[in-house]
Design an enzyme around this catalytic site. Structure first.
Site: not given
Ligand code: PEP
Length: 251
Positions: A9-11, A95, A97, A167, A173, A213, A234-235
């Site tokens: 997920n590039w957000k 998601h 967010e 999640e 994050g 994470s 994500g990251g």
């Molecule tokens: C996500 O954006 O779904 C996520 C899990 O982010 P991260 O891996 O950065 O925690």
């Protein structure tokens, strides 16, 4: 056997040239990985560009959200059919967010999931508890409600095109990953809820991804858990070396 999914997920990152660089670097690094579905989810504006860049690779394309109407006077929205037109096979829905900052509810997640499935997309359906909910011992109640209300009206056949992403909001994050045991416990619980709502074969078949994470250092331990069928990243999906290392967790 559930084929694992590793989705990035590039957000709100990566303009077109950065997005193309990322997938061009990623494709050779994951070329020889078998038995893992690899998905990237860029921002809407670069979907078609990324689709061209991944042609001939095993990487699939997801969007990060969609609306439930196919067309109409809905300024700023994007429809499932438009995502298909841009080359998407998958869409992330619900998601945390979006739930946190954009008013997404179990009801909107449900409407979006139905529309996405009807258009032919596969849904990465996100759920997870906040830190306050975990500390108040409400994790299982929250997960049960999110699964039950988010999947309302969906058939067993629909569930074949849904993967659930668990999640925990406190792990996204933040650098704080759920422990393998915490993640496994939540995944087993979610699978149990699917069994109650549908049946055991449906629950056994559905893929449940962990997100929060995920990094090259922790993916192996997470994937060793019996109810963890992949990851939403994500990251660490923003760099080809870290994302490919996660995709290559089995090497
Ligand atoms: C996500 O954006 O779904 C996520 C899990 O982010 P991260 O891996 O950065 O925690």
């Amino acid at each position: 056997m559930r084929t694992p999914i590793i989705a990035g997920n590039w957000k709100l990152f990566k303009k077109s040239s950065e997005a193309v660089d990322l997938v061009m670097n990623l494709a050779p690094l994951v070329k020889s990985v078998g038995g893992v579905e690899i998905i990237v989810a860029p921002v809407f504006t670069v979907l078609a560009t990324v689709k061209r860049a991944i042609a001939g690779s095993t990487i699939k394309l997801a969007a990060q959200d969609c609306f439930w109407e196919e067309e109409g006077a809905f300024t700023g929205e994007i429809s499932p059919g438009m995502l298909i037109d841009a080359g998407c096979s998958h869409v992330i829905i619900g998601h945390s967010e979006r739930r946190q900052y954009f008013g997404e509810t179990n009801e909107t997640v449900n409407r979006k999931s139905k529309a996405a499935l009807a258009a032919g997309l596969t849904v990465l359906f996100c759920i997870g508890e906040t830190l306050a909910e975990r500390e108040a011992d409400k994790t299982f109640d929250v997960l049960r409600t999110q699964v039950r209300d988010g999947l309302t009206g969906l058939t067993k056949e629909n569930l074949a095109r849904i993967a659930i992403a668990y999640e925990p909001v406190w792990a996204i994050g933040t650098g704080k990953t759920a422990t393998e045991d915490q993640a496994q416990e939540a995944h087993a619980f979610i699978r149990g809820v699917v069994a109650e709502l549908y049946d055991h074969p449906t629950a056994d078949a559905i893929r449940i991804l962990y997100g929060g994470s995920v990094k090259p250092e922790n993916i192996k331990g997470l994937m060793a858990q019996s109810d963890i069928d992949g990851a939403l990243v994500g990251g660490a999906s923003l760099k080809a070396d870290s994302f490919s290392a996660i995709v290559n967790y089995g090497a």
